[in-house]
Enzyme design. Structure first.
Site, PDB file in Angstrom:
ATOM      1  N   VAL A 160       8.815  12.968  40.855  1.00 59.29           N
ATOM      2  CA  VAL A 160       8.575  14.081  41.768  1.00 59.29           C
ATOM      3  C   VAL A 160       7.880  13.588  43.034  1.00 59.29           C
ATOM      4  CG1 VAL A 160       8.538  15.838  39.938  1.00 59.29           C
ATOM      5  CG2 VAL A 160       6.411  14.657  40.537  1.00 59.29           C
ATOM      6  N   HIS A 217      13.349  16.603  38.029  1.00 53.91           N
ATOM      7  CA  HIS A 217      12.103  17.293  37.671  1.00 53.91           C
ATOM      8  C   HIS A 217      11.425  17.952  38.865  1.00 53.91           C
ATOM      9  CE1 HIS A 217      11.742  14.605  33.823  1.00 53.91           C
ATOM     10  NE2 HIS A 217      12.680  15.515  33.737  1.00 53.91           N
ATOM     11  N   CYS A 235       5.875  37.347  49.871  1.00 50.14           N
ATOM     12  CA  CYS A 235       5.385  38.467  49.051  1.00 50.14           C
ATOM     13  C   CYS A 235       3.913  38.345  48.654  1.00 50.14           C
ATOM     14  CB  CYS A 235       6.254  38.624  47.799  1.00 50.14           C
ATOM     15  SG  CYS A 235       5.882  37.404  46.522  1.00 50.14           S
ATOM     16  N   ALA A 284      10.617  -3.531  39.052  1.00 51.34           N
ATOM     17  CA  ALA A 284      11.748  -3.058  39.848  1.00 51.34           C
ATOM     18  C   ALA A 284      11.802  -3.682  41.242  1.00 51.34           C
ATOM     19  CB  ALA A 284      11.671  -1.534  39.966  1.00 51.34           C
TER      20      ALA A 284
HETATM   21  P1  OAD Z   1       6.517   6.783  31.977  1.00 44.53           P
HETATM   22  O1  OAD Z   1       5.131   6.683  32.527  1.00 44.53           O
HETATM   23  O2  OAD Z   1       6.692   7.421  30.647  1.00 44.53           O
HETATM   24  O3  OAD Z   1       7.174   5.336  31.876  1.00 44.53           O
HETATM   25  C1  OAD Z   1       7.109   4.425  32.943  1.00 44.53           C
HETATM   26  C2  OAD Z   1       7.936   3.217  32.561  1.00 44.53           C
HETATM   27  O4  OAD Z   1       7.947   2.338  33.678  1.00 44.53           O
HETATM   28  C3  OAD Z   1       7.414   2.421  31.372  1.00 44.53           C
HETATM   29  O5  OAD Z   1       8.489   2.196  30.452  1.00 44.53           O
HETATM   30  C4  OAD Z   1       6.930   1.107  31.983  1.00 44.53           C
HETATM   31  O6  OAD Z   1       7.125  -0.004  31.114  1.00 44.53           O
HETATM   32  C5  OAD Z   1       7.822   1.005  33.198  1.00 44.53           C
HETATM   33  N1  OAD Z   1       7.274   0.217  34.324  1.00 44.53           N
HETATM   34  C6  OAD Z   1       5.980  -0.025  34.638  1.00 44.53           C
HETATM   35  N2  OAD Z   1       5.893  -0.781  35.746  1.00 44.53           N
HETATM   36  C7  OAD Z   1       7.165  -1.034  36.154  1.00 44.53           C
HETATM   37  C8  OAD Z   1       7.744  -1.748  37.254  1.00 44.53           C
HETATM   38  N3  OAD Z   1       6.992  -2.362  38.173  1.00 44.53           N
HETATM   39  N4  OAD Z   1       9.097  -1.777  37.352  1.00 44.53           N
HETATM   40  C9  OAD Z   1       9.884  -1.156  36.431  1.00 44.53           C
HETATM   41  N5  OAD Z   1       9.385  -0.464  35.383  1.00 44.53           N
HETATM   42  C10 OAD Z   1       8.055  -0.388  35.243  1.00 44.53           C
HETATM   43  O7  OAD Z   1       7.395   7.528  33.101  1.00 44.53           O
HETATM   44  P2  OAD Z   1       8.802   8.264  32.958  1.00 44.53           P
HETATM   45  O8  OAD Z   1       9.683   7.586  31.969  1.00 44.53           O
HETATM   46  O9  OAD Z   1       9.308   8.436  34.336  1.00 44.53           O
HETATM   47  O10 OAD Z   1       8.088  14.555  33.448  1.00 44.53           O
HETATM   48  O11 OAD Z   1       8.357   9.656  32.403  1.00 44.53           O
HETATM   49  C11 OAD Z   1       9.336  10.652  32.228  1.00 44.53           C
HETATM   50  C12 OAD Z   1       8.776  12.015  32.498  1.00 44.53           C
HETATM   51  O12 OAD Z   1       7.592  12.211  31.703  1.00 44.53           O
HETATM   52  C13 OAD Z   1       8.271  12.232  33.902  1.00 44.53           C
HETATM   53  O13 OAD Z   1       9.295  12.577  34.816  1.00 44.53           O
HETATM   54  C14 OAD Z   1       7.331  13.365  33.740  1.00 44.53           C
HETATM   55  C15 OAD Z   1       6.577  12.835  32.542  1.00 44.53           C
HETATM   56  O14 OAD Z   1       5.881  13.730  31.834  1.00 44.53           O
HETATM   57  C16 OAD Z   1       7.693  15.735  33.921  1.00 44.53           C
HETATM   58  O15 OAD Z   1       6.694  15.847  34.616  1.00 44.53           O
HETATM   59  C17 OAD Z   1       8.592  16.859  33.549  1.00 44.53           C
END
Ligand code: OAD
Length: 269
Positions: A113, A137, A172, A253
Site C-alpha cells: 500500500v 490491498h 457528507c 530485490a
Molecule cells: P511480509 O512482511 O509478510 O513478508 C515480507 C517478505 O519479504 C519476507 O518473506 C522476507 O523474507 C522478504 N524480504 C525481506 N527483505 C527483502 C528484500 N530486500 N528483497 C526481497 N524480499 C525481501 O509482507 P507481505 O508478504 O507483503 O496485508 O505481506 C502480505 C500482506 O500481509 C500485506 O500486504 C499486508 C500484511 O498484513 C494487508 O495489510 C491486507
C-alpha cells in the site's frame, strides 16, 4: 574433504535461468510484497521490525480495530505514511516499471500500500499505464468515507490526537478511513479477477518479496503454475511458494531484479 557449495555460482545459475525465462516469456505477471520495498527502508510486516509500539499489523488492520479505536488506527496509518514519504522507489521498483512500460504483456500486481510502484512508474515511465500496478490491498494515499463510500486521494497530514480531529468526507462529513483492505474484508472482485486472469495467462509469474501467507494474493503463482507457466521467486528466505517455484533467487530485490528483467534501473522505455 568435500568442498563447500559455491553460493555465488549457484545464485548466478539461478539468475541466468530467471533472466532467460523472463526474456522468452510472452506474458509476465509480477507479484510483489513488502520485501520489494525493504531496500527502500519501508518496514516489512512480519519478521524483525514488524511491530509498531506493542501492536502487530493483524491487530490494527481490521474493521473491528477501527470501530473500537479509529484514532489509534489512523495514528498507525499516519506513522506509516510518514515513513513512506521519506522513502524512494529502489532499483527493483524502477526496473519493473521500466520493464512493464517497454512492452505489452507485463502486469505488476502488488500487495503493498506504499505506492512506490506508482512513484516508480512516474519516475521512469512517465506514468505509462502499463507500468502502473494493480494495488490489491489499496493505498496509504487514498481514503474512503465510512458513511457514503466515496473514495478520494488523501495525502494531507492526519491529526490523530483525538477522534474529533480525524479526517472527514468533503461531501457528507462522514469519518474517513484509509482506503486499504483490512483483514476480514474482501478484495475488490474486479481487481482480483483481473490479477488472476493475468496470472493464468502468464508464462512466468515473478514473485518478489512476499512471505506468501496472505490470500488470495499468495495463490496467484499457483494459478500460473496450474495453467502451465513457471514461477520465479526472489526472496532472501524460503516461503510456502518455494515448493512450487521453478527458480528461487535467495537474495534481495534491489540487487537482483534489475538484472532479471533486463532493464537498466534508470532506463526510460
Ligand atoms: P511480509 O512482511 O509478510 O513478508 C515480507 C517478505 O519479504 C519476507 O518473506 C522476507 O523474507 C522478504 N524480504 C525481506 N527483505 C527483502 C528484500 N530486500 N528483497 C526481497 N524480499 C525481501 O509482507 P507481505 O508478504 O507483503 O496485508 O505481506 C502480505 C500482506 O500481509 C500485506 O500486504 C499486508 C500484511 O498484513 C494487508 O495489510 C491486507
Amino acid at each position: 574433504m568435500p568442498r563447500a557449495p559455491d553460493h555465488d555460482s549457484i545464485s548466478n545459475d539461478a539468475l541466468d535461468a530467471a533472466r532467460r525465462l523472463v526474456r522468452d516469456a510472452e506474458r509476465v505477471v509480477v507479484l510483489t510484497g513488502a520485501g520489494v520495498s525493504a531496500d527502500s527502508g519501508v518496514p516489512t510486516f512480519r519478521g524483525a521490525g514488524g511491530l509498531w509500539k506493542e501492536y502487530r499489523a493483524e491487530e490494527l488492520a481490521t474493521p473491528r480495530a477501527f470501530e473500537r479505536d479509529p484514532r489509534l488506527v489512523w495514528e498507525w496509518y499516519a506513522w506509516r505514511r510518514d515513513i513512506v514519504r521519506g522513502c524512494h522507489p529502489n532499483a527493483a521498483h524502477l526496473a519493473l516499471a521500466s520493464f512493464a512500460a517497454s512492452r505489452d504483456g507485463v502486469l505488476i500486481v502488488t500487495q503493498n500500500v506504499d505506492a512506490l510502484h506508482v512513484r516508480a512508474a512516474h519516475d521512469v515511465a512517465r506514468g505509462d499505464a502499463r507500468a502502473l500496478p494493480v494495488e490489491l490491498h489499496g493505498s496509504l494515499f487514498r481514503a474512503r468515507c465510512t458513511a457514503c463510500g466515496r473514495r478520494e486521494p488523501h495525502d494531507e497530514p492526519v491529526d490523530a490526537s483525538s477522534v474529533a480531529t480525524l479526517p472527514v468526507c468533503a461531501r457528507c462529513g462522514g469519518l474517513l478511513r484509509p482506503d486499504v483492505v483490512w483483514f476480514g474484508e474482501s478484495l475488490d472482485s474486479r481487481i482480483i479477477a483481473h490479477a488472476f486472469d493475468a496470472a493464468a495467462r502468464a508464462d512466468v509469474c515473478l514473485v518478489i518479496g512476499t512471505s506468501a501467507v496472505v490470500q488470495p494474493a499468495a495463490s496467484l503463482a499457483a494459478a500460473t503454475r496450474e495453467a502451465g507457466g513457471v514461477v520465479v521467486e526472489v526472496n532472501p528466505e524460503p516461503t510456502p511458494l518455494t515448493a512450487i517455484a521453478d527458480v528461487s533467487i535467495r537474495a534481495g530485490a534491489a540487487r537482483t531484479v534489475p538484472s532479471i528483467v533486463g532493464q537498466a534501473a534508470h532506463g526510460a522505455p
